[in-house]
Design a protein around this motif. Structure first.
Motif, PDB file in Angstrom:
ATOM      1  N   GLN A 232       0.825  -1.213   0.000  1.00 46.64           N
ATOM      2  CA  GLN A 232       0.000   0.000   0.000  1.00 46.64           C
ATOM      3  C   GLN A 232       0.854   1.255   0.000  1.00 46.64           C
ATOM      4  OE1 GLN A 232      -2.191   0.561   3.672  1.00 46.64           O
ATOM      5  NE2 GLN A 232      -3.562   2.084   2.822  1.00 46.64           N
TER       6      GLN A 232
ATOM      7  N   ALA B 272      -0.643  -9.533   4.990  1.00 48.58           N
ATOM      8  CA  ALA B 272      -1.406  -8.425   5.580  1.00 48.58           C
ATOM      9  C   ALA B 272      -2.041  -7.600   4.454  1.00 48.58           C
ATOM     10  CB  ALA B 272      -0.474  -7.536   6.400  1.00 48.58           C
TER      11      ALA B 272
ATOM     12  N   LYS C 130       4.969 -21.541   6.108  1.00 47.75           N
ATOM     13  CA  LYS C 130       4.839 -22.757   6.912  1.00 47.75           C
ATOM     14  C   LYS C 130       3.529 -22.789   7.699  1.00 47.75           C
ATOM     15  CE  LYS C 130       7.481 -21.133  10.901  1.00 47.75           C
ATOM     16  NZ  LYS C 130       8.683 -21.261  11.699  1.00 47.75           N
ATOM     17  N   ASP C 131       2.852 -21.642   7.742  1.00 51.35           N
ATOM     18  CA  ASP C 131       1.587 -21.571   8.470  1.00 51.35           C
ATOM     19  C   ASP C 131       0.424 -21.699   7.486  1.00 51.35           C
ATOM     20  OD1 ASP C 131      -0.656 -20.916   9.916  1.00 51.35           O
ATOM     21  OD2 ASP C 131      -0.072 -18.830  10.270  1.00 51.35           O
TER      22      ASP C 131
ATOM     23  N   ILE D 148      -4.445   6.428   5.351  1.00 52.01           N
ATOM     24  CA  ILE D 148      -4.701   5.088   4.821  1.00 52.01           C
ATOM     25  C   ILE D 148      -6.164   4.856   4.455  1.00 52.01           C
ATOM     26  CG2 ILE D 148      -2.724   4.061   5.995  1.00 52.01           C
ATOM     27  CD1 ILE D 148      -4.778   2.921   8.046  1.00 52.01           C
TER      28      ILE D 148
HETATM   29  C1  LIG Z   1       0.502   2.369   7.709  1.00 55.63           C
HETATM   30  C2  LIG Z   1       1.003   1.008   7.364  1.00 55.63           C
HETATM   31  C3  LIG Z   1       1.516   0.803   6.104  1.00 55.63           C
HETATM   32  C4  LIG Z   1       2.014  -0.445   5.757  1.00 55.63           C
HETATM   33  N1  LIG Z   1       2.502  -0.620   4.492  1.00 55.63           N
HETATM   34  C5  LIG Z   1       2.969  -1.840   4.141  1.00 55.63           C
HETATM   35  C6  LIG Z   1       3.477  -2.089   2.823  1.00 55.63           C
HETATM   36  O1  LIG Z   1       3.501  -1.207   1.963  1.00 55.63           O
HETATM   37  N2  LIG Z   1       3.934  -3.332   2.540  1.00 55.63           N
HETATM   38  C7  LIG Z   1       3.928  -4.364   3.458  1.00 55.63           C
HETATM   39  O2  LIG Z   1       4.370  -5.467   3.120  1.00 55.63           O
HETATM   40  N3  LIG Z   1       3.453  -4.143   4.688  1.00 55.63           N
HETATM   41  C8  LIG Z   1       2.991  -2.915   5.054  1.00 55.63           C
HETATM   42  N4  LIG Z   1       2.552  -2.727   6.338  1.00 55.63           N
HETATM   43  C9  LIG Z   1       2.791  -3.791   7.342  1.00 55.63           C
HETATM   44  C10 LIG Z   1       1.792  -4.915   7.343  1.00 55.63           C
HETATM   45  O3  LIG Z   1       0.689  -4.565   8.142  1.00 55.63           O
HETATM   46  C11 LIG Z   1       2.448  -6.193   7.930  1.00 55.63           C
HETATM   47  O4  LIG Z   1       2.917  -5.904   9.218  1.00 55.63           O
HETATM   48  C12 LIG Z   1       3.622  -6.711   7.103  1.00 55.63           C
HETATM   49  O5  LIG Z   1       3.242  -6.824   5.749  1.00 55.63           O
HETATM   50  C13 LIG Z   1       4.050  -8.068   7.642  1.00 55.63           C
HETATM   51  O6  LIG Z   1       5.178  -8.534   6.953  1.00 55.63           O
HETATM   52  P1  LIG Z   1       5.491 -10.104   6.856  1.00 55.63           P
HETATM   53  O7  LIG Z   1       4.336 -10.785   6.205  1.00 55.63           O
HETATM   54  O8  LIG Z   1       6.825 -10.255   6.251  1.00 55.63           O
HETATM   55  O9  LIG Z   1       5.633 -10.499   8.387  1.00 55.63           O
HETATM   56  P2  LIG Z   1       4.724 -11.405   9.302  1.00 55.63           P
HETATM   57  O10 LIG Z   1       3.324 -10.926   9.296  1.00 55.63           O
HETATM   58  O11 LIG Z   1       5.434 -11.508  10.582  1.00 55.63           O
HETATM   59  O12 LIG Z   1       4.710 -12.793   8.574  1.00 55.63           O
HETATM   60  C14 LIG Z   1       5.809 -13.636   8.476  1.00 55.63           C
HETATM   61  C15 LIG Z   1       5.320 -14.915   7.839  1.00 55.63           C
HETATM   62  O13 LIG Z   1       6.419 -15.772   7.604  1.00 55.63           O
HETATM   63  C16 LIG Z   1       6.036 -17.100   7.878  1.00 55.63           C
HETATM   64  N5  LIG Z   1       7.246 -17.848   8.194  1.00 55.63           N
HETATM   65  C17 LIG Z   1       8.092 -17.656   9.239  1.00 55.63           C
HETATM   66  N6  LIG Z   1       9.114 -18.536   9.184  1.00 55.63           N
HETATM   67  C18 LIG Z   1       8.922 -19.297   8.091  1.00 55.63           C
HETATM   68  C19 LIG Z   1       9.637 -20.375   7.506  1.00 55.63           C
HETATM   69  N7  LIG Z   1      10.778 -20.840   8.043  1.00 55.63           N
HETATM   70  N8  LIG Z   1       9.134 -20.939   6.403  1.00 55.63           N
HETATM   71  C20 LIG Z   1       7.969 -20.487   5.850  1.00 55.63           C
HETATM   72  N9  LIG Z   1       7.270 -19.463   6.351  1.00 55.63           N
HETATM   73  C21 LIG Z   1       7.738 -18.875   7.460  1.00 55.63           C
HETATM   74  C22 LIG Z   1       5.070 -17.004   9.022  1.00 55.63           C
HETATM   75  O14 LIG Z   1       4.215 -18.128   9.044  1.00 55.63           O
HETATM   76  C23 LIG Z   1       4.330 -15.707   8.697  1.00 55.63           C
HETATM   77  O15 LIG Z   1       3.153 -15.957   7.952  1.00 55.63           O
HETATM   78  C24 LIG Z   1       2.011  -1.500   6.692  1.00 55.63           C
HETATM   79  C25 LIG Z   1       1.475  -1.290   7.957  1.00 55.63           C
HETATM   80  C26 LIG Z   1       0.984  -0.048   8.299  1.00 55.63           C
HETATM   81  C27 LIG Z   1       0.400   0.152   9.653  1.00 55.63           C
END
Ligand SMILES: Cc1cc2nc3c(=O)[nH]c(=O)nc-3n(C[C@H](O)[C@H](O)[C@H](O)COP(=O)(O)OP(=O)(O)OC[C@H]3O[C@@H](n4cnc5c(N)ncnc54)[C@H](O)[C@@H]3O)c2cc1C
Lengths: 309, 249
Positions: free
Chosen positions: A244, A262, A280-281, B120
Motif C-alpha cells: 500500500q 497483511a 509454513k503456516d 490510509i
Molecule cells: C501504515 C502502514 C503501512 C504499511 N505498508 C505496508 C506495505 O507497503 N507493505 C507491506 O508489506 N506491509 C505494510 N505494512 C505492514 C503490514 O501490516 C504487515 O505488518 C507486514 O506486511 C508483515 O510482513 P510479513 O508478512 O513479512 O511479516 P509477518 O506478518 O510476521 O509474517 C511472516 C510470515 O512468515 C512465515 N514464516 C516464518 N518462518 C517461516 C519459515 N521458516 N518458512 C515459511 N514461512 C515462514 C510465518 O508463518 C508468517 O506468515 C504496513 C502497515 C501499516 C500500519
C-alpha cells in the motif's frame, strides 16, 4: 483538449512507466504533449518523441530540474500546464512528490493513482489499500492526475515522430537543495517492470538469507521484493518494499516467501496474474489470494525450488 | 522553535473495510477508528525533536468532525502541547485541508510542519505537498530521517530508487514515511494529563476557507475477487504447475 504528460527519467533514459502514463493519456483522448524536465536530458526528449501517440515534446533542460526538486518542477509544470486540460504524471515517488504541488498552485483538486479512465473527467482509483475502488469525477477545469502504471498497458516506445521544442522556463525557488543520493544498484529487472517478482518477508529471518531468493530470481529473470517487516528489520533496503505504501506490482508471477499476507502487502501485489505463496503456516492469509500455495518451511522449499529450475 | 503537526482520524489499519450495498462508500458504522499511522509517526518525530531540545512547542491540528477530538487528545497524551480542531462535517479533501492548514500556518507561524505522507483511507498522498505549495514552503516528503540545524532541515527521503537527501530552508514541510521512527504508546498518566491540555475549536469560516469537495465520488465498489487457488503438495508439483498449467516460467 490536450494532455500534458510529465516524463519520468534519470536524465539519461526515459523510464518505462512513462509509456503507461501515455496509455492513460490516450484513454482520456486529445493531443499528447510530453514534458521532459531535467539537466542534460536531451536524449530523453528524443526518446519521448518516438513514443507512440505523442505529438509534441517540450524540453526544459536546466540545472534547476536536475534532481527533480519538487519546488522547481512544480512551478514549471504549473506554468506550462495551465494551457492543458489534463496534467498526468506517474504515481512514482517523483510524481507523488510534485503533482500535488502543481494542483495547489493551479487551485484545483488532484486525483491520485488512477487505475482506470472512464471518461475525460471520470476515473477509477483504489482506496483503503485497494479494498474498495472509487469512481471519481473532477469538476475542475484542469485535471491533475497521477497514474498507477499497473493499471494501463504500456504504449509502444517506437512509432511516433513528435517534434522536440526547447522551452526556456527556468524556475528555481531557491528554498531546497539536493545533497546526496544512495541509489540501489542491481542487474535484476526493476521491481515495477519485472514479469516475475519474488518477495521475502519476516520469515526470511535476515538479509543474508535473501541470497536464496536472489539465486532463484536470477534463474527466472525475476526482480526481488520484500514486505514492510523485512525492510523495517533491515534485511533489505526500502526500495524493495511492495505494498500500500511501497511499490505496486502486477507481474505475470508473484512468489511470496515467508510473508503472511497483511492487507497492506496485498494492496501492492494482488493484481498479479499468478500468485504463489510459500509459508509454513497453513492459516496464513496470503493463501487466500494465492493460486498455488505450498505449506512448507521456506529454508527447505526455496533451495529445492532453486535446484528444480 | 514551533512545530505544527496536522493529523487525521481514520479507520484502524487492522480493519478490512466493506463497501456499502448502495455503493455510496465504505461502511464505517461501528468500525474502530484511530489516528492514521503516518500521523502517529509525525507526532512521534515532533516529540523527539522536543526531547532533543530543538523544539519548544508542538501544536497538533486536525480538520474534521467533533469525534476527531479523540485523536487530538491521543496526540497530546503522546507529547503535543495543545490542539486545534477545525470542525467540519464535510467529507474533507486534501486541497481544502491544505487551505485550512495554510490559514493556521499564517496564524501560528511554525518553523516546521510535520505530517503523514498519506492517510490510509483515501490513500491520496497530497496534503503536505499542497500545503507547501500554498505557503511557498519547501518540502521533504517520505522522510526516513530528519535533522534540524542552523536554520535548515535536512531530510532523507525514501524514493523508488533508494534514498535521497535534501536540505530545506525553514519554515518547511516534512511528510513522514514508515522508517522515520517507531511511535511510542501513551502512558496512563500522560493520557490523564492530556485531558487538561488546551483544545481550541475553530470553524472553516473563521479561517476564511471553503472545504467544498472538488472531486465527486460517483460510486465505490469492492475490488475484483481473486478465484480461490489450490494447495500443492511439493516443490516438484509447484514447478510443474507453473510450467505446464499457468505457463509463467
Ligand atoms: C501504515 C502502514 C503501512 C504499511 N505498508 C505496508 C506495505 O507497503 N507493505 C507491506 O508489506 N506491509 C505494510 N505494512 C505492514 C503490514 O501490516 C504487515 O505488518 C507486514 O506486511 C508483515 O510482513 P510479513 O508478512 O513479512 O511479516 P509477518 O506478518 O510476521 O509474517 C511472516 C510470515 O512468515 C512465515 N514464516 C516464518 N518462518 C517461516 C519459515 N521458516 N518458512 C515459511 N514461512 C515462514 C510465518 O508463518 C508468517 O506468515 C504496513 C502497515 C501499516 C500500519
Amino acid at each position: 483538449m490536450s494532455v500534458l504528460v510529465y516524463a519520468e527519467h534519470d536524465n539519461a533514459a526515459l523510464k518505462g512507466v512513462t509509456l503507461n502514463v501515455v496509455a492513460a493519456a490516450k484513454a482520456i483522448g486529445g493531443d499528447i504533449t510530453v514534458l521532459v524536465a531535467g539537466e542534460g536530458c536531451a536524449a530523453v526528449a528524443d526518446e519521448a518523441a518516438k513514443v507512440e501517440g505523442v505529438s509534441k515534446v517540450l524540453l526544459a533542460d536546466n540545472a534547476a530540474y536536475g534532481h527533480q526538486l519538487a519546488e522547481n518542477v512544480a512551478d514549471l509544470v504549473a506554468e506550462v500546464g495551465k494551457d492543458y486540460g489534463h496534467i498526468l504524471a506517474a504515481a512514482t515517488t517523483t510524481g507523488k512528490n510534485f503533482a500535488p504541488r502543481v494542483a495547489a498552485l493551479l487551485d484545483v483538486g488532484m486525483i491520485s493513482e488512477i487505475s482506470g479512465v472512464e471518461s475525460a473527467d471520470t476515473f477509477k482509483r483504489p482506496i483503503y489499500a485497494g479494498n474498495a475502488i472509487a469512481t471519481v469525477q473532477s469538476g475542475d477545469s484542469i485535471k491533475v492526475i497521477t497514474v498507477r502504471g499497473t493499471g494501463f498497458d504500456a504504449v509502444s516506445a517506437e512509432g511516433g515522430s513528435a517534434s522536440v521544442e526547447s522551452i526556456d522556463v527556468v524556475k528555481d525557488a531557491g528554498v531546497s537543495k539536493f545533497v546526496s543520493e544512495e541509489l540501489a544498484k542491481s542487474d535484476r529487472p526493476e521491481l515495477t517492470a519485472a514479469k516475475i517478482v519474488i518477495s521475502g518477508g519476516r520469515g526470511m529471518q535476515n538479509g543474508d538469507n535473501f541470497e536464496m531468493l536472489y539465486k532463484v530470481a536470477d534463474k527466472l529473470g525475476a526482480a526481488v521484493g520484500a514486505s514492510r517487516a523485512a525492510v523495517d528489520a533491515g534485511f533489505v533496503p526500502n526500495d524493495m518494499q511492495v505494498g500500500q505504501t511501497g511499490k505496486i506490482v502486477a507481474p505475470d508471477l508473484y512468489v511470496a516467501v515467508g510473508i503472511s499476507g497483511a492487507i497492506q502487502h496485498l494492496a501492492g501485489m494482488k493484481d498479479s496474474k499468478v500468485i504463489v505463496a510459500i509459508n509454513k503456516d497453513e492459516e496464513a492469509p496470503i493463501f487466500q489470494v494465492a493460486d498455488y500455495g505450498l505449506v512448507a518451511d521456506l529454508f527447505e522449499a526455496v533451495p529445492e525450488l532453486d535446484s528444480k529450475l | 522553535m514551533k512545530v505544527l503537526v496536522p493529523i487525521k482520524r481514520v479507520v484502524d489499519y487492522n480493519v478490512k473495510v466493506r463497501v456499502k450495498a448502495d455503493q455510496s462508500g465504505v461502511d464505517l458504522a461501528n468500525v474502530k477508528m484511530a489516528m492514521n499511522p503516518f500521523c502517529e509517526i509525525a507526532v512521534e518525530e515532533a516529540v523527539r525533536l522536543k526531547e532533543k531540545g530543538v523544539v519548544t512547542e508542538i501544536v497538533v491540528v486536525t480538520v474534521g468532525s467533533k469525534t476527531a477530538q479523540e485523536q487530538l487528545r491521543t496526540a497530546m497524551a503522546l507529547g503535543a502541547d495543545r490542539a486545534i480542531l477545525v470542525e467540519t462535517e464535510e467529507n474533507t479533501q486534501p486541497l481544502g485541508v491544505a487551505k485550512a492548514l495554510k490559514a493556521l500556518v499564517e496564524k501560528e507561524s511554525p518553523d516546521l510542519v510535520i505530517l503523514g505522507k498519506q492517510a490510509i483511507d483515501d490513500d491520496n498522498n497530497q496534503t503536505g505537498q499542497m500545503l507547501a505549495a500554498l505557503t511557498g514552503m519547501p518540502q521533504g516528503t517520505f522522510a526516513s530521517e530528519v535533522n534540524v540545524a542552523d536554520g535548515k532541515v535536512s531530510v532523507t527521503r525514501e524514493i523508488d530508487g533508494g534514498l535521497q537527501t535534501v536540505e530545506l530552508s525553514l519554515p518547511a514541510v516534512v511528510t513522514t514515511d514508515l522508517r522515520l521512527n517507531e511511535p511510542r504508546y501513551a502512558s496512563l498518566p500522560n493520557i490523564m494529563k492530556a485531558k487538561k491540555k488546551p483544545l481550541d475549536t475553530v470553524s472553516p469560516a473563521d479561517l476564511g476557507v471553503d472545504l467544498t469537495p472538488r472531486v465527486k465520488t460517483l460510486k465505490v465498489e469492492p475490488p475484483a475477487e481473486r478465484q480461490a487457488g489450490i494447495k500443492v503438495a511439493s516443490v516438484e508439483e509447484l514447478v510443474d504447475k507453473l510450467k505446464n498449467e499457468a505457463k509463467v516460467i
